[in-house]
Design a protein around this motif. Sequence first.
Motif, mmCIF file in Angstrom:
data_model
loop_
_atom_site.group_PDB
_atom_site.id
_atom_site.type_symbol
_atom_site.label_atom_id
_atom_site.label_comp_id
_atom_site.label_asym_id
_atom_site.label_seq_id
_atom_site.Cartn_x
_atom_site.Cartn_y
_atom_site.Cartn_z
ATOM 1 N N SER A 159 2.520 9.601 -13.150
ATOM 2 C CA SER A 159 1.543 10.112 -12.321
ATOM 3 C C SER A 159 0.181 9.481 -12.568
ATOM 4 C CB SER A 159 1.538 11.285 -11.875
ATOM 5 O OG SER A 159 1.535 12.343 -12.981
ATOM 6 N N ALA A 160 -0.144 9.162 -13.772
ATOM 7 C CA ALA A 160 -1.416 8.671 -14.091
ATOM 8 C C ALA A 160 -1.494 7.545 -13.673
ATOM 9 C CB ALA A 160 -1.660 8.771 -15.647
ATOM 10 N N GLU A 161 -0.577 6.598 -13.227
ATOM 11 C CA GLU A 161 -0.574 5.105 -12.777
ATOM 12 C C GLU A 161 -0.611 5.065 -11.246
ATOM 13 O OE1 GLU A 161 1.687 2.780 -16.476
ATOM 14 O OE2 GLU A 161 2.585 4.603 -15.624
ATOM 15 N N SER A 162 0.247 6.082 -10.624
ATOM 16 C CA SER A 162 0.247 5.938 -9.296
ATOM 17 C C SER A 162 0.593 7.225 -8.697
ATOM 18 C CB SER A 162 1.594 4.788 -9.071
ATOM 19 O OG SER A 162 2.103 4.798 -7.736
ATOM 20 N N PRO A 163 0.259 7.398 -7.347
ATOM 21 C CA PRO A 163 0.436 8.539 -6.657
ATOM 22 C C PRO A 163 1.813 8.532 -6.240
ATOM 23 C CG PRO A 163 -0.918 7.041 -5.212
ATOM 24 C CD PRO A 163 -0.697 6.309 -6.549
ATOM 25 N N LEU A 164 2.707 7.359 -6.087
ATOM 26 C CA LEU A 164 3.977 7.642 -5.954
ATOM 27 C C LEU A 164 5.083 7.816 -6.810
ATOM 28 C CD1 LEU A 164 4.606 4.384 -3.383
ATOM 29 C CD2 LEU A 164 4.590 6.921 -3.038
ATOM 30 N N GLY A 199 9.175 -3.120 -11.705
ATOM 31 C CA GLY A 199 8.772 -2.136 -10.568
ATOM 32 C C GLY A 199 8.539 -2.325 -9.157
ATOM 33 N N MET A 200 7.778 -1.473 -8.513
ATOM 34 C CA MET A 200 7.622 -1.414 -7.241
ATOM 35 C C MET A 200 6.619 -2.529 -7.043
ATOM 36 S SD MET A 200 7.807 2.445 -5.845
ATOM 37 C CE MET A 200 8.222 2.229 -4.273
ATOM 38 N N THR A 201 6.229 -3.073 -5.934
ATOM 39 C CA THR A 201 5.017 -3.781 -5.542
ATOM 40 C C THR A 201 3.858 -3.539 -5.857
ATOM 41 O OG1 THR A 201 6.446 -4.769 -3.638
ATOM 42 C CG2 THR A 201 4.190 -5.571 -3.805
ATOM 43 N N CYS A 202 3.633 -2.276 -5.659
ATOM 44 C CA CYS A 202 2.391 -1.506 -5.922
ATOM 45 C C CYS A 202 2.139 -1.402 -7.523
ATOM 46 C CB CYS A 202 2.128 -0.099 -5.257
ATOM 47 S SG CYS A 202 3.399 0.843 -5.839
ATOM 48 N N ASP A 203 3.106 -1.395 -8.320
ATOM 49 C CA ASP A 203 3.023 -1.211 -9.833
ATOM 50 C C ASP A 203 2.493 -2.636 -10.339
ATOM 51 O OD1 ASP A 203 4.189 1.258 -9.323
ATOM 52 O OD2 ASP A 203 6.374 0.488 -9.592
ATOM 53 N N LEU A 211 0.813 -1.376 0.156
ATOM 54 C CA LEU A 211 0.063 -0.219 -0.102
ATOM 55 C C LEU A 211 0.857 1.323 0.080
ATOM 56 C CD1 LEU A 211 -2.827 -1.239 2.335
ATOM 57 C CD2 LEU A 211 -2.896 -0.613 -0.191
ATOM 58 N N ASN A 212 2.125 1.141 0.484
ATOM 59 C CA ASN A 212 3.061 2.395 0.327
ATOM 60 C C ASN A 212 4.364 2.194 -0.618
ATOM 61 O OD1 ASN A 212 2.031 4.461 2.384
ATOM 62 N ND2 ASN A 212 1.913 2.353 3.885
ATOM 63 N N GLY A 213 3.984 1.266 -1.384
ATOM 64 C CA GLY A 213 5.131 1.170 -2.544
ATOM 65 C C GLY A 213 5.674 -0.328 -2.577
ATOM 66 N N GLY A 214 6.731 -0.651 -1.925
ATOM 67 C CA GLY A 214 7.211 -1.938 -1.992
ATOM 68 C C GLY A 214 8.531 -1.893 -2.866
ATOM 69 N N GLN A 246 -2.596 2.266 -5.299
ATOM 70 C CA GLN A 246 -1.058 1.834 -5.799
ATOM 71 C C GLN A 246 0.046 2.854 -5.365
ATOM 72 O OE1 GLN A 246 -1.101 0.554 -10.145
ATOM 73 N NE2 GLN A 246 -3.241 1.590 -9.869
ATOM 74 N N GLY A 247 0.042 3.044 -3.810
ATOM 75 C CA GLY A 247 0.933 3.746 -3.177
ATOM 76 C C GLY A 247 0.347 4.563 -2.130
ATOM 77 N N GLY A 248 -0.963 4.849 -2.391
ATOM 78 C CA GLY A 248 -1.575 5.871 -1.195
ATOM 79 C C GLY A 248 -1.746 5.307 0.251
ATOM 80 N N GLY A 249 -1.351 4.064 0.293
ATOM 81 C CA GLY A 249 -1.490 3.769 1.686
ATOM 82 C C GLY A 249 -2.588 3.104 2.339
ATOM 83 N N GLY A 250 -2.958 2.694 3.415
ATOM 84 C CA GLY A 250 -4.045 2.294 4.081
ATOM 85 C C GLY A 250 -5.096 3.211 4.348
#
Length: 474
Positions: free
Chosen positions: A377-382, A168-172, A156-159, A202-206
């Motif tokens: 940024s269209a795909e993930s807030p991170l 990519g990161m886990t959230c990707d 939830l916060n990346g990975g 996809q990165g915006g946390g819980g």
Amino acid sequence: MTTTTMANLNGGQTTVAIAELETFAHQLRGSLIRPEDASYDEARRLWNGMFDKRPAVIVQCVRVADVIDAVRFARDRNLLIAIRGGAHNVAGLASYDGGFVIDLSQMRAVHVDPKAKTVRVEAGAQLGDIDRETQKYGLVVPTGVVSETGIAGLTLNGGVGWLRRKWGMTCDNLVSVELVTANGQWLRASQTENPDLFWALQGGGGNFGVVTAFEFELHPLGPEVMFCFVMYPDSREILQRFSKFSQSEPEEVGMLSFTGTVPADDNFPKGWWHHPFFAIAACYAGSADDGEIMLQPLRELGTPIVDFSDRMLYTETQQFLDDDYPKGRNYYWKSVYLKELTDDTIDTLLALNRQAPSHHSTIDIWTMGGAMSRVTSAESPLTPREAPFMIGIEANWDDPQDSDLNIAWVRDCVDGLAPFAAPGIYLNFPGFMEDADQMVRTAYGQNFQRLVKVKRQYDPDNFFRLNQNINPQA
Ligand SMILES: Cc1cc2nc3c(=O)[nH]c(=O)nc-3n(C[C@H](O)[C@H](O)[C@H](O)COP(=O)(O)OP(=O)(O)OC[C@H]3O[C@@H](n4cnc5c(N)ncnc54)[C@H](O)[C@@H]3O)c2cc1C
């Protein structure tokens, strides 16, 4: 006793009748654990020994219906909730004194669909649960580097892990997320269902609900891979050579390098015990044969203190660092992104390492770039993910009396690295979330307002707030 008190969302206490709790517990397929229960002490224990929290109630869910009922029970009584996955959050956010904990640690099922190359993972799974199942099919999800870490908080916060530059990161790698929202409704988010929510997850946390399951895309790797682990003296020249390698490394190379102090352990030559070191760990995300060739230069940057590099099972690489992070040790971690690894930065890193009060502590250098940096940024807030390096500063120590010293060292490192820093912060290494509002804004930058919009839609009252919190009123 006929009632108990619990922390509520207004910062006060709410009285709840024991009879109500008993009725609620009766419906659960999982268990409701209270301070008088024999399993309470084990159930409340967090991975970071810095925290000794005593929640009023722990709801150990085993089914989605348990999660829905837990959210509704807490919501109807205005209770402050904490969500627990692997309990590895360094800031101890998975619990709260006098709080109501929704614990998913018993929901660890993992189902691989080898044809579709996807895996569905219940939100209480640890990384090792996923590797064990997916590797039976020669497939992987890019996750983190310690196998007992919870998949939920990490995703939830990346990975970031060994495979981040290749896939990519886990959230990707998320295909869909199933969750229970603040109004007690279960829903699925994906590119076609609730796409705004999916973007935020996809990165915006819980912040948006209790996730009950994740679906990830899988990639072919293993079972055998090449893994490099080589330890050198802490020399400026070796870091310069490492920096040069990192400028042209292929995306298959996932490195985590770190400075530290050689442990007094028979695996290391006695003459080097207690000396500062610079180690390079790397996994090659391709065939072991190619990996042997591509990682060889990292083993020839100087004369090593030890070189444990070898072909090994991918599942072994995922457990290689496990013993360094025992449950119950004290931990305080923060992050800084770097623009480049100049000579000045190298000198600063080496000097800061030598000041570490604990010999378990490390300063980690994560090389970024590759697939993870192409996410928009269209795909993930991170995003954007432009910085070529992330520094993780890890104070790890045993004696609680040394806490102030160790925490101060991490903060000194952050200050010392500030002149070289790139924008951003990684919320999976969040210290104790001091100055939380500012940290979250810094982490999401230009995407922060879009996250606020999604938060307002799905959780306007900020029911989910014990997290890297996005305040809907911001
Ligand atoms: C030993 C160790 C190694 C690590 N290695 C890495 C690494 O290699 N790469 C990396 O990126 N990070 C790493 N981390 C950081 C890790 O990603 C975070 O600590 C993360 O929070 C752990 O997730 P968890 O599920 O165990 O968290 P928990 O402590 O259980 O939960 C933390 C928070 O996550 C959220 N959360 C958890 N479950 C849910 C859910 N089901 N629904 C909604 N929200 C939920 C909540 O906000 C909760 O407060 C590591 C941490 C440790 C302790």
